[in-house]
Design a protein around this motif. Structure first.
Motif, PDB file in Angstrom:
ATOM      1  N   THR A  24       2.486   1.622  -3.520  1.00  8.80           N
ATOM      2  CA  THR A  24       1.555   2.103  -4.553  1.00  8.80           C
ATOM      3  C   THR A  24       1.199   3.574  -4.320  1.00  8.80           C
ATOM      4  O   THR A  24       0.999   4.331  -5.272  1.00  8.80           O
ATOM      5  CB  THR A  24       0.266   1.254  -4.602  1.00  8.80           C
ATOM      6  N   GLU A  25       1.155   3.974  -3.045  1.00  9.78           N
ATOM      7  CA  GLU A  25       0.902   5.400  -2.748  1.00  9.78           C
ATOM      8  C   GLU A  25       2.039   6.288  -3.248  1.00  9.78           C
ATOM      9  O   GLU A  25       1.843   7.462  -3.541  1.00  9.78           O
ATOM     10  CB  GLU A  25       0.733   5.593  -1.238  1.00  9.78           C
ATOM     11  N   LYS A  66      -6.419  -5.331 -11.951  1.00 10.91           N
ATOM     12  CA  LYS A  66      -5.955  -4.519 -10.825  1.00 10.91           C
ATOM     13  C   LYS A  66      -6.938  -4.680  -9.655  1.00 10.91           C
ATOM     14  O   LYS A  66      -8.156  -4.674  -9.868  1.00 10.91           O
ATOM     15  CB  LYS A  66      -5.895  -3.056 -11.269  1.00 10.91           C
ATOM     16  N   CYS A  67      -6.375  -4.810  -8.452  1.00  9.60           N
ATOM     17  CA  CYS A  67      -7.256  -4.884  -7.277  1.00  9.60           C
ATOM     18  C   CYS A  67      -7.647  -3.460  -6.902  1.00  9.60           C
ATOM     19  O   CYS A  67      -6.780  -2.618  -6.659  1.00  9.60           O
ATOM     20  CB  CYS A  67      -6.536  -5.582  -6.112  1.00  9.60           C
ATOM     21  N   ARG A  68      -8.927  -3.224  -6.843  1.00  3.50           N
ATOM     22  CA  ARG A  68      -9.391  -1.845  -6.561  1.00  3.50           C
ATOM     23  C   ARG A  68      -9.067  -1.434  -5.134  1.00  3.50           C
ATOM     24  O   ARG A  68      -8.822  -0.267  -4.856  1.00  3.50           O
ATOM     25  CB  ARG A  68     -10.897  -1.758  -6.791  1.00  3.50           C
ATOM     26  N   ARG A  69      -9.080  -2.406  -4.248  1.00  5.09           N
ATOM     27  CA  ARG A  69      -8.822  -2.065  -2.839  1.00  5.09           C
ATOM     28  C   ARG A  69      -7.354  -1.776  -2.581  1.00  5.09           C
ATOM     29  O   ARG A  69      -7.002  -0.821  -1.921  1.00  5.09           O
ATOM     30  CB  ARG A  69      -9.260  -3.237  -1.959  1.00  5.09           C
ATOM     31  N   CYS A  70      -6.469  -2.635  -3.120  1.00  3.54           N
ATOM     32  CA  CYS A  70      -5.042  -2.531  -2.784  1.00  3.54           C
ATOM     33  C   CYS A  70      -4.258  -1.700  -3.795  1.00  3.54           C
ATOM     34  O   CYS A  70      -3.151  -1.239  -3.491  1.00  3.54           O
ATOM     35  CB  CYS A  70      -4.406  -3.913  -2.705  1.00  3.54           C
ATOM     36  N   GLY A  71      -4.781  -1.550  -4.986  1.00  2.46           N
ATOM     37  CA  GLY A  71      -4.086  -0.756  -6.006  1.00  2.46           C
ATOM     38  C   GLY A  71      -2.963  -1.507  -6.682  1.00  2.46           C
ATOM     39  O   GLY A  71      -2.166  -0.923  -7.414  1.00  2.46           O
ATOM     40  N   VAL A  72      -2.854  -2.813  -6.447  1.00  3.22           N
ATOM     41  CA  VAL A  72      -1.792  -3.587  -7.085  1.00  3.22           C
ATOM     42  C   VAL A  72      -2.357  -4.378  -8.265  1.00  3.22           C
ATOM     43  O   VAL A  72      -3.557  -4.663  -8.316  1.00  3.22           O
ATOM     44  CB  VAL A  72      -1.124  -4.571  -6.088  1.00  3.22           C
ATOM     45  N   LYS A 103       0.853  -1.200   0.000  1.00  6.06           N
ATOM     46  CA  LYS A 103       0.000   0.000   0.000  1.00  6.06           C
ATOM     47  C   LYS A 103       0.888   1.249   0.000  1.00  6.06           C
ATOM     48  O   LYS A 103       0.634   2.204  -0.742  1.00  6.06           O
ATOM     49  CB  LYS A 103      -0.898  -0.022   1.250  1.00  6.06           C
ATOM     50  N   GLU A 149       4.236   0.865  -9.592  1.00  2.00           N
ATOM     51  CA  GLU A 149       3.313  -0.163 -10.100  1.00  2.00           C
ATOM     52  C   GLU A 149       3.775  -1.520  -9.620  1.00  2.00           C
ATOM     53  O   GLU A 149       4.844  -1.991 -10.006  1.00  2.00           O
ATOM     54  CB  GLU A 149       3.326  -0.162 -11.634  1.00  2.00           C
ATOM     55  N   CYS A 189      -7.283 -11.502  -4.905  1.00  2.00           N
ATOM     56  CA  CYS A 189      -6.120 -10.677  -4.575  1.00  2.00           C
ATOM     57  C   CYS A 189      -5.376 -11.333  -3.396  1.00  2.00           C
ATOM     58  O   CYS A 189      -6.000 -11.590  -2.353  1.00  2.00           O
ATOM     59  CB  CYS A 189      -6.574  -9.270  -4.204  1.00  2.00           C
TER      60      CYS A 189
END
Lengths: 424, 222
Positions: free
Chosen positions: A411-412, B3-9, A408, A416, B18
């Protein structure tokens, strides 16, 4: 006979290697893995041929663990090792006594993995072995590789410096020793998986992006990753809302070879524990704190004192004459007290893995996985290859708390991350 | 790749959920080169064994505490101790661990010696310690014979048998010492064992000099 100098010989375990046979139990032993994912499916016959061709180049790998009266020792094995198809969890239990090798070469699909018991070598030794194996394998697959780079050629003779115990050679008592006691550190305690289960999560990211992010914070990639890991622990500790707060301490291994002028393929690594007291930290502040700690402390003087403190214990006359079972008992206790309970997580970074250009057509990526820790639930590694950085978490608990927090943060920062796992 | 919407990965093709948050991200199970084998997690038989060992140890401890509390000395609880410990040494251990003839043989003979002492203690409370001056030396002599045969027959694992024979020789000498300390005399049984052990060691020094001394050096880290 290439290995005449080692035949029927035995090795003493090096200083760092002694703790692992003592600390192992029926449930756990210290195994780690270096793997390469190839661009095509692995041919087991060629891999077996490659392994047989290179094994004599690495005499310190051609051993089994035996019990002596005072210490364990390594005994040379005449039988050749065999490659096996991977069918278990990564870094599963390895029978290391008797007549078994202390490493295994596994294949499955496109992956070639070398798993070793930590007593025979450290990360640097293992990656050297894996690269030599891949070099020979690629040659057998028909690759024309002219430049060797830092790869050890299977036709060369092993030199005694490669099997030396560098800890013993580098001791200098005049420099003093390190203090041993450190207070307990914060650890994430999740619901434990069943015995033998290791959850592995890979996070792959472009090296350029992570390098740029580190540059933005004015630190190295290594410091950046340690800072992100520290912040992940901090965030979790805040979330848990326990009354007693602990510092976050990350164990960062140090390759002692460059500083001490060694070419050994056996264990020769130290470590430094970064400490961040509990508090409300911003990422920039953690980076500044850790950058200061790492720059100030990881130097020749620290490494020398680290070696002194380890070797002086081993050379203590009372410890030397004690029978093995007594040493094993006390080493197992000390492994808990001064080993795993004082750190939050181990983070090992083997940096950028270099191979000849011709091998890049065959090798897709390198993976580095630490096996389950005896008391801690989490560990993290990093390996970069061909413009891609692969961060790997291994955990023996069910919930991926740490990796979720860690990725997290990345990504913040605009990195990528592509995630994959061995559990679906 | 999704892409996982929650984790952004980004999630690798093979993964349905995920790996970080468990959210459903992929419909199909697309094979990936980064796949690991699927391993089913089985309940290991070792867990069952370990629980039964724990229960046995608890039963021994509780019976001894109760015996001590009631009788002020250990009386009947010794039967519980031997009744549970001997099957563990002689039966459960060989079944539980990887087969190793030399080790199982050693534990078997130790079990037999322990049984003799138990019977001796039960019959006449060591007023006549026949287990020590007759039973144990006979067991050691049979043990030595078995090791000698295996040492000659098993060429690959000879070094381990050689070391076991040396240990038995040392054990016999220690028992002579104990005998003098305990009974103020020593019976012929232990002299025979020590003499035979000494013959074994001398024979090894003559006929397997290189291997034997090499192994001794390794074991003692000389």
């Amino acid at each position: 006979m290439k290995n005449e100098m080692f035949e029927r010989e035995w090795f003493r375990l090096d200083n760092a290697a002694k703790i692992y046979p003592a600390a192992r139990s029926a449930k756990w032993n210290a195994v780690f893995r270096m793997a390469a994912v190839m661009k095509s499916e692995v041919n087991p016959e060629l891999l077996q041929q490659a392994l047989e061709d290179i094994i004599d180049r690495f005499p310190s790998f051609r051993v089994t663990l035996k019990k002596g009266f005072f210490w364990y020792y390594f005994q040379y094995i005449t039988e050749l090792p065999k490659v096996c198809e991977e069918s278990a969890f990564p870094c599963s239990m390895m029978p290391v006594t008797g007549k078994d090798y202390m490493f295994r070469v596994l294949y499955r699909g496109n992956r070639i993995a070398v798993e070793v018991f930590h007593s025979i070598t450290d990360g640097t030794g293992c990656i050297t072995f894996l690269k030599a194996l891949l070099f020979r394998y690629c040659e057998l697959c028909g690759a024309q590789i002219d430049e060797m780079g830092d790869i050890l050629h299977y036709d060369d003779n092993p030199v005694p410096e490669e099997i030396e115990d560098s800890f013993g050679r580098c001791i200098d008592r005049s420099k003093g020793a390190l203090p041993r006691t450190e207070p307990k550190a914060y650890q994430i305690k999740g619901q434990k998986e069943k015995r033998g289960v290791l959850n592995v999560t890979h996070g792959s990211m472009p090296f350029e992006q992570i390098h740029a992010a580190a540059k933005r914070f004015g630190c190295t990639v290594n410091t950046y990753l340690v800072a992100a890991l520290t912040l992940a622990f901090m965030n979790r500790q805040q979330y848990e809302r326990k009354s007693k707060k602990f510092p976050v301490r990350i164990q960062v291994p140090i390759n002692l070879r460059r500083m001490m002028g060694s070419t050994t393929l056996r264990n020769f690594a130290g470590y430094y524990n970064t400490t961040t007291p509990y508090g409300e930290w911003k990422f920039e502040e953690i980076v500044a704190e850790l950058d200061g700690q790492l720059k100030e402390n990881i130097n020749e003087d620290y490494c020398q004192r680290f070696i002194n403190s380890n070797v002086s214990l081993e050379k203590n006359p009372i410890i030397r004459v004690a029978p093995r079972f007594l040493k094993t008992f006390f080493m197992d206790i000390s492994f808990y007290l001064v080993g795993e309970s004082v750190m939050s997580c181990a983070f090992s970074n083997i940096g950028n893995v270099s191979t000849p250009e011709a091998m890049k057509e065959y090798v897709d990526r390198f993976e580095f996985v630490l096996g389950a820790q005896k008391y801690m639930c989490n560990s993290m590694t990093c390996a970069s290859y061909n413009g891609t950085t692969l961060v790997t978490f291994s955990r023996t608990s069910k919930d991926p708390i740490l990796e979720r927090e860690f990725f997290k943060i990345l990504t913040e920062h605009g990195i990528e991350v592509t995630v994959s796992s061995n559990r679906r | 790749m999704n892409k996982c919407r929650r984790c952004g990965v980004i999630i690798d093709g093979a993964t349905v959920n995920c790996p970080l948050c468990g959210a459903h991200v992929n419909e199909g199970n697309i094979p990936s080169v980064y796949d690991y084998p699927e391993v089913s997690v089985k309940t290991q038989k070792q867990i069952v064994w370990q629980w039964s060992l724990f229960i046995s140890l608890m039963a021994i401890a509780v019976s001894m505490v109760v015996d001590l509390a009631v009788n002020k000395t250990i009386t009947w609880s010794v039967h519980v101790l031997f009744g549970l410990a001997l099957p563990w040494i002689c039966i459960a251990r060989p079944l539980l661990l990887k087969f190793n003839l030399r080790k199982h043989l050693s534990w078997g003979f130790l079990g037999v010696i322990a049984l003799l002492f138990y019977l001796n203690g039960w019959v006449n409370v060591f007023a006549e310690p026949w287990a020590f001056w007759l039973g144990a030396p006979v067991a050691v002599l049979v043990w030595q014979s078995a090791l000698e045969i295996l040492c000659i027959a098993d060429k690959s694992g000879r070094a381990d048998y050689e070391m076991s024979l040396t240990k038995l020789c040392a054990l016999s000498l220690i028992c002579i010492g104990i005998s003098f300390a305990w009974l103020k005399e020593c019976t012929w049984g232990w002299y025979v064992c020590a003499g035979r052990g000494a013959i074994d060691v001398v024979a090894l020094c003559i006929f397997a000099k290189h291997d034997y001394f090499g192994e001794l050096k390794r074991r003692l880290h000389i």
